[in-house]
Design a protein around this motif. Structure first.
Motif, PDB file in Angstrom:
ATOM      1  N   GLY A  45      -5.501  -1.266  -8.078  1.00 32.97           N
ATOM      2  CA  GLY A  45      -4.053  -1.607  -8.487  1.00 32.97           C
ATOM      3  C   GLY A  45      -4.118  -1.345  -9.964  1.00 32.97           C
ATOM      4  N   LEU A  46      -5.121  -0.969 -10.818  1.00 33.37           N
ATOM      5  CA  LEU A  46      -5.046  -0.968 -12.289  1.00 33.37           C
ATOM      6  C   LEU A  46      -5.281   0.568 -12.508  1.00 33.37           C
ATOM      7  CD1 LEU A  46      -6.177  -4.048 -13.889  1.00 33.37           C
ATOM      8  CD2 LEU A  46      -3.779  -3.468 -13.610  1.00 33.37           C
ATOM      9  N   GLY A  47      -5.149   1.497 -11.415  1.00 34.49           N
ATOM     10  CA  GLY A  47      -5.328   2.836 -11.681  1.00 34.49           C
ATOM     11  C   GLY A  47      -4.477   3.397 -12.641  1.00 34.49           C
ATOM     12  N   CYS A  48      -3.275   3.011 -12.626  1.00 37.05           N
ATOM     13  CA  CYS A  48      -2.405   3.284 -13.833  1.00 37.05           C
ATOM     14  C   CYS A  48      -2.153   1.756 -14.559  1.00 37.05           C
ATOM     15  CB  CYS A  48      -1.095   3.529 -13.193  1.00 37.05           C
ATOM     16  SG  CYS A  48      -1.168   5.425 -12.447  1.00 37.05           S
ATOM     17  N   VAL A  60       1.814  10.336 -15.871  1.00 33.07           N
ATOM     18  CA  VAL A  60       1.194  10.780 -14.795  1.00 33.07           C
ATOM     19  C   VAL A  60      -0.296  10.457 -15.100  1.00 33.07           C
ATOM     20  CG1 VAL A  60       2.661  12.737 -14.190  1.00 33.07           C
ATOM     21  CG2 VAL A  60       0.847  13.169 -15.860  1.00 33.07           C
ATOM     22  N   PRO A  61      -1.185  10.368 -14.127  1.00 34.25           N
ATOM     23  CA  PRO A  61      -2.599   9.949 -14.579  1.00 34.25           C
ATOM     24  C   PRO A  61      -3.286  11.101 -15.360  1.00 34.25           C
ATOM     25  CG  PRO A  61      -2.329   9.757 -11.987  1.00 34.25           C
ATOM     26  CD  PRO A  61      -1.015  10.520 -12.741  1.00 34.25           C
ATOM     27  N   VAL A  62      -4.220  10.823 -16.374  1.00 31.56           N
ATOM     28  CA  VAL A  62      -4.804  11.478 -17.156  1.00 31.56           C
ATOM     29  C   VAL A  62      -6.404  11.352 -17.215  1.00 31.56           C
ATOM     30  CG1 VAL A  62      -2.947  11.926 -18.736  1.00 31.56           C
ATOM     31  CG2 VAL A  62      -4.365   9.997 -19.103  1.00 31.56           C
ATOM     32  N   ALA A  63      -7.345  12.008 -17.464  1.00 36.65           N
ATOM     33  CA  ALA A  63      -8.530  11.504 -17.471  1.00 36.65           C
ATOM     34  C   ALA A  63      -8.772  10.421 -18.266  1.00 36.65           C
ATOM     35  CB  ALA A  63      -9.370  12.882 -18.051  1.00 36.65           C
ATOM     36  N   HIS A  64      -9.565   9.606 -17.963  1.00 31.67           N
ATOM     37  CA  HIS A  64      -9.890   8.439 -18.627  1.00 31.67           C
ATOM     38  C   HIS A  64     -11.276   7.906 -18.262  1.00 31.67           C
ATOM     39  CE1 HIS A  64      -9.506   4.237 -20.094  1.00 31.67           C
ATOM     40  NE2 HIS A  64      -8.420   4.623 -20.964  1.00 31.67           N
ATOM     41  N   PRO A  65     -11.966   7.528 -19.232  1.00 35.46           N
ATOM     42  CA  PRO A  65     -13.776   7.329 -19.004  1.00 35.46           C
ATOM     43  C   PRO A  65     -13.784   5.906 -18.105  1.00 35.46           C
ATOM     44  CG  PRO A  65     -13.254   6.885 -21.061  1.00 35.46           C
ATOM     45  CD  PRO A  65     -12.036   7.608 -20.462  1.00 35.46           C
ATOM     46  N   GLU A  66     -12.648   4.887 -18.365  1.00 35.83           N
ATOM     47  CA  GLU A  66     -12.967   3.592 -17.580  1.00 35.83           C
ATOM     48  C   GLU A  66     -12.128   3.752 -16.271  1.00 35.83           C
ATOM     49  OE1 GLU A  66     -11.452   0.796 -20.303  1.00 35.83           O
ATOM     50  OE2 GLU A  66     -13.036   1.234 -21.979  1.00 35.83           O
ATOM     51  N   PRO A  69     -10.660   8.665 -11.102  1.00 35.79           N
ATOM     52  CA  PRO A  69      -9.417   9.618 -10.614  1.00 35.79           C
ATOM     53  C   PRO A  69      -8.900   9.053  -9.115  1.00 35.79           C
ATOM     54  CG  PRO A  69     -11.300  11.066 -11.597  1.00 35.79           C
ATOM     55  CD  PRO A  69     -11.979   9.602 -11.512  1.00 35.79           C
ATOM     56  N   LEU A  70      -9.653   8.752  -8.725  1.00 37.60           N
ATOM     57  CA  LEU A  70      -9.302   8.286  -7.147  1.00 37.60           C
ATOM     58  C   LEU A  70      -8.372   7.025  -7.272  1.00 37.60           C
ATOM     59  CD1 LEU A  70      -9.267   8.171  -3.944  1.00 37.60           C
ATOM     60  CD2 LEU A  70     -11.242   6.800  -4.230  1.00 37.60           C
ATOM     61  N   HIS A  71      -8.797   6.001  -8.161  1.00 33.73           N
ATOM     62  CA  HIS A  71      -7.850   4.986  -8.331  1.00 33.73           C
ATOM     63  C   HIS A  71      -6.752   5.324  -9.095  1.00 33.73           C
ATOM     64  CE1 HIS A  71     -11.723   2.309  -8.262  1.00 33.73           C
ATOM     65  NE2 HIS A  71     -11.431   2.639  -7.255  1.00 33.73           N
ATOM     66  N   GLN A  72      -6.560   6.164 -10.066  1.00 37.91           N
ATOM     67  CA  GLN A  72      -5.564   6.667 -10.547  1.00 37.91           C
ATOM     68  C   GLN A  72      -4.501   7.259  -9.596  1.00 37.91           C
ATOM     69  OE1 GLN A  72      -5.898   9.027 -14.053  1.00 37.91           O
ATOM     70  NE2 GLN A  72      -7.903   8.028 -14.754  1.00 37.91           N
TER      71      GLN A  72
END
Length: 330
Positions: A45-48, A60-66, A69-72
């Protein structure tokens, strides 16, 4: 000579195209509800975490340590699928504008599709900004269910293309209304069970502070009540000689309600596995569509209703609605 208006210059919409677009709206509305449940059960739900952007400064999704990628991509994919719904909804409205003769109820039902998308986008944005708190997720699902119902109504309006009249007695129509209210209460109770359950869309989201067993019992009680009304409706349809179309749609409703009830029991017994949650959401949308189909089948075009019930008098003054002899609107 008066110049034709902009609306009159629109291409005339073939009736078959209008109906196909309305059916596509039903499928799209059900689909977006199911994909939304996939977002929730996968914890995406908070992937974005922002809206309308996926991440600050990026649509669009970007690499994020927290954030995995699947959730995004699950959350972003749901947003992309919403674009399909936008296209279908807009096409429905444009097609209704081109329908001849132009019908006010068809226009209103078609307009509800894009307006519903806008409302869902606002609700979805508020849900994300509220951190997926349970009371913000509930209206997101319930709005989808309302739009599924309206989309089925749109299919019926696109099909009939004429003034309609009731084909069942007034008492049977009242029973259909009561069962619809009971279905609404059942769906709301289902969202409360979800709000207290383990699938929040994000592990850190607070849940409704009421025990799941108590809410599940309420949901089950309402289901039994709804089943009782559906059974009673079946006897009423048999006793009053319902049309073949109405009997067929009633049979579909009984089937999907029984399957949904069995699925709910299995889901609860197995500890609410993720896959069954999404199937249960699909079932809720299908029950809604089947109930709406029964609702619309209680009326039929005047020219094609020789088997209408004795108390069902035609009314062509509004083009889509009628009144019974007692004057009660239908």
């Amino acid at each position: 000579m008066a110049r034709p208006s902009l609306l009159d210059r629109l291409p005339v919409t073939p009736p078959a195209l209008m109906r196909r677009l309305a059916i596509a709206a039903v499928v799209a509305q059900i689909g977006i509800a199911v994909t939304g449940s996939v977002v929730r059960v996968t914890g995406s739900g908070l992937g974005c975490p922002t809206w309308p952007q996926c991440f600050p400064g990026s649509l669009v999704p970007v690499a994020h340590p927290e954030t995995l990628p699947l959730h995004q991509w699950v959350e972003f994919g749901n947003r992309i699928l919403a674009i399909v719904l936008v296209v279908v909804s807009a096409a429905c409205f444009l097609a209704a504008l081109g329908a001849r003769p132009r019908r006010r109820r068809l226009l209103w039902l078609a307009a509800a599709m894009p307006l519903g998308v806008v409302a869902q986008a606002v609700i979805g944005g508020l849900t994300v900004l509220a951190g997926l708190v349970w009371w913000s997720v509930m209206p997101h699902f319930l709005a989808s269910i309302v739009l599924v119902w309206l989309a089925v109504e749109l299919v019926a309006e696109a099909r009939d293309r004429a003034p309609t009249r009731p084909v069942v007695p007034r008492a049977v129509r009242a029973l259909v209304i009561v069962s619809t209210v009971a279905l609404g209460a059942l769906l709301v109770a289902g969202t409360l069970v979800t709000a207290a359950g383990p699938h929040a869309g994000d592990a850190a989201t607070p849940r409704l502070g009421i025990g799941v067993p108590a809410l599940a019992q309420l949901h089950a009680d309402l289901l039994f009540g709804y089943l009782g009304l559906v059974v009673g409706l079946g006897f009423a349809l048999w006793a009053t000689g319902a049309t073949p179309r109405l009997r067929r749609r009633y049979g579909v409703l009984v089937l999907v309600v029984l399957l949904q009830g069995a699925l709910g029991g299995i889901q609860y017994a197995l500890g609410v596995p993720e896959a069954l949650v999404s199937l249960h959401v699909l079932g809720a949308a299908l029950v809604t569509a089947a109930a709406a189909a029964v609702w619309t089948a209680t009326r039929t075009p005047v020219a094609a209703a020789p088997d209408a019930a004795p108390d069902a008098a035609p009314d062509t003054s509004t083009g889509t609605r009628a009144a019974d002899p007692a004057g009660a609107p239908t």
